[in-house]
Write a protein that holds these residues in place. Sequence first.
Motif, short mmCIF file in Angstrom:
data_model
loop_
_atom_site.label_atom_id
_atom_site.label_comp_id
_atom_site.label_asym_id
_atom_site.label_seq_id
_atom_site.Cartn_x
_atom_site.Cartn_y
_atom_site.Cartn_z
N ALA A 330 0.86 -1.19 0.00
CA ALA A 330 0.00 0.00 0.00
C ALA A 330 0.89 1.23 0.00
O ALA A 330 2.06 1.17 0.39
N ARG A 331 0.32 2.36 -0.44
CA ARG A 331 1.05 3.63 -0.44
C ARG A 331 0.62 4.48 0.75
O ARG A 331 -0.57 4.60 1.03
N LEU A 332 1.59 5.04 1.47
CA LEU A 332 1.30 5.96 2.55
C LEU A 332 0.99 7.32 1.94
O LEU A 332 1.86 7.95 1.34
N ALA A 333 -0.25 7.78 2.10
CA ALA A 333 -0.69 9.02 1.47
C ALA A 333 -0.70 10.20 2.40
O ALA A 333 -0.52 11.35 1.97
N CYS A 334 -0.93 9.98 3.71
CA CYS A 334 -1.09 11.09 4.64
C CYS A 334 -0.88 10.59 6.06
O CYS A 334 -1.00 9.38 6.33
N ALA A 335 -0.56 11.50 6.97
CA ALA A 335 -0.37 11.14 8.37
C ALA A 335 -0.74 12.32 9.26
O ALA A 335 -0.52 13.48 8.89
N ALA A 336 -1.34 12.03 10.40
CA ALA A 336 -1.63 13.03 11.44
C ALA A 336 -1.05 12.50 12.74
O ALA A 336 -1.55 11.51 13.29
N LEU A 337 0.01 13.13 13.22
CA LEU A 337 0.76 12.62 14.36
C LEU A 337 0.71 13.60 15.52
O LEU A 337 0.70 14.82 15.33
N GLY A 338 0.66 13.04 16.72
CA GLY A 338 0.76 13.86 17.92
C GLY A 338 2.20 14.18 18.23
O GLY A 338 3.13 13.80 17.51
N ARG A 339 2.41 14.91 19.33
CA ARG A 339 3.77 15.28 19.73
C ARG A 339 4.53 14.04 20.19
O ARG A 339 4.00 13.19 20.91
N ARG A 340 5.78 13.96 19.78
CA ARG A 340 6.61 12.81 20.10
C ARG A 340 6.74 12.61 21.61
O ARG A 340 6.86 13.57 22.37
N GLU A 341 6.70 11.35 22.04
CA GLU A 341 6.88 10.99 23.44
C GLU A 341 8.23 10.31 23.63
O GLU A 341 8.88 9.90 22.66
N VAL A 342 8.63 10.17 24.87
CA VAL A 342 9.85 9.44 25.21
C VAL A 342 9.47 8.25 26.09
O VAL A 342 8.77 8.41 27.09
N VAL A 343 9.90 7.08 25.69
CA VAL A 343 9.62 5.84 26.42
C VAL A 343 10.93 5.34 27.02
O VAL A 343 11.94 5.21 26.31
N SER A 344 10.94 5.09 28.31
CA SER A 344 12.12 4.54 28.96
C SER A 344 11.66 3.50 29.98
O SER A 344 10.91 2.60 29.66
N GLY A 345 12.08 3.66 31.23
CA GLY A 345 11.67 2.71 32.26
C GLY A 345 12.86 2.18 33.03
O GLY A 345 14.01 2.59 32.80
N TRP A 346 12.59 1.26 33.93
CA TRP A 346 13.63 0.69 34.79
C TRP A 346 13.56 -0.83 34.72
O TRP A 346 12.50 -1.42 34.88
N ASP A 347 14.71 -1.44 34.42
CA ASP A 347 14.81 -2.90 34.35
C ASP A 347 15.11 -3.42 35.76
O ASP A 347 16.22 -3.29 36.26
N LEU A 348 14.08 -4.02 36.39
CA LEU A 348 14.25 -4.50 37.77
C LEU A 348 15.19 -5.70 37.84
O LEU A 348 15.91 -5.86 38.83
N TYR A 349 15.19 -6.55 36.83
CA TYR A 349 16.04 -7.75 36.88
C TYR A 349 17.51 -7.37 36.78
O TYR A 349 18.34 -7.85 37.57
#
Length: 412
Positions: A330-349
């Motif tokens: 398929a062809r990507l014709a258009c996009a509506a995106l929100g503001r970029r987020e940052v994903v991180s976290g803590w590895d307990l193991y």
Amino acid sequence: MSTPSPATYYYVRPTDSLFVRGNLAFGDAGEHGSSQMPPPPSLFAGAFRSALLGQDAEHLSSFLNQGRCSDAALARCLGSAEAPGEFRISWLSLAGASSAGTEPEPISPLPADLLLLGKTFATLAPRAVQAGVQSAGDLPLRATLVSAKQEKPSGGMYLHAKGLAQHLSGQHPEQRHGIASSQLFVRDPRLGIGLNTDAHTAEEGQIYTTEGFAFSPRDDAAPATFASTGFLVGLQGVSDLMPQQGVLRLGGDGRSAHYRRVAFNPNLNGLAAAVGIHSEGAAPTKGENTLARFRLILQTPALFSQGWLPEGITRQDDGSYRLQGDGFTARLACAALGRREVVSGWDLYQWMPKPAQAAVPAGSVYWFDEFAGDAGKLTAWVNAGLWPHNPNQLQQSRRAEGYNCALLGAWN
């Protein structure tokens, strides 16, 4: 990637204020610890995996010491610290129950192509850029507001399940299918004081505030829409390993949340009526596949190796962006995106921070046209998460945590 196992669904209801830390710096005197709502799916992945391990001290001990459970069923579900098993968050949304014991209704934030203007919903539709107008971006169409009047959109709005189903099928949701966030949760700021752990006294000047959220709010001025509110969480690979109901440690400070298993059918695929595709990805019968164009709406934040571009999309020699999947294009014709987020976290193991990654926010919308191939395979790819065919170790971990979940919608 293997065929996903059937999902089981749980209604998670916080019994106290929920604290979901964001990724802004926090810790100095007088600072405010902001939270995010809805929470990231990894919050629930950690809570449910901890609940699975915590049912038996021996299972928890074997995982901590060996990185894998000695119990075969749990090992198949959770995998190891390096390679996740069958466990995966496949659905996450806010939810509300009209009374105790009733099945909850999923509640979703407004997609990026839907706005509430006054008392009516308006949509963003792909439109060609007019001659003489300069616009950034390489896509041929731009998401343009379709409205007879100019008005500031209402913030803090969510959609009932019927409203989301209407939107996915290409219809205009009715105003009554919108719901304000104040009917679902209210902000609950708390004041904190830094403590000296050695002297067990308060630190001078170490006063701060943290932001929480209280669920099942009550407003004497307006009748409550739901008797209780919380979250609807879908888990793959768990089967009967989780009890029918119980208590989770959820969010900052390990606040309690009650969960119970519920019957839920996520039959919200907006293409089902249009091309006869079922939610499990079964291909349509001969003559049913009339799909020419469609929308892709992110249900949870997405982590793509190409930034804002979903996996499988490459730029062609003619400047167009095309999605190349297993049995479809398929062809990507258009996009509506929100503001970029940052994903991180803590590895307990491993007791170390997880890599910080830029994420496309939930609710972002992609429009595709010039579809060719098997619509059933397209649906199966979306239902399995928008991941590459051979994900690396970090992608496998994030997939298990519930990132990259999306819904298909019609583009009328």
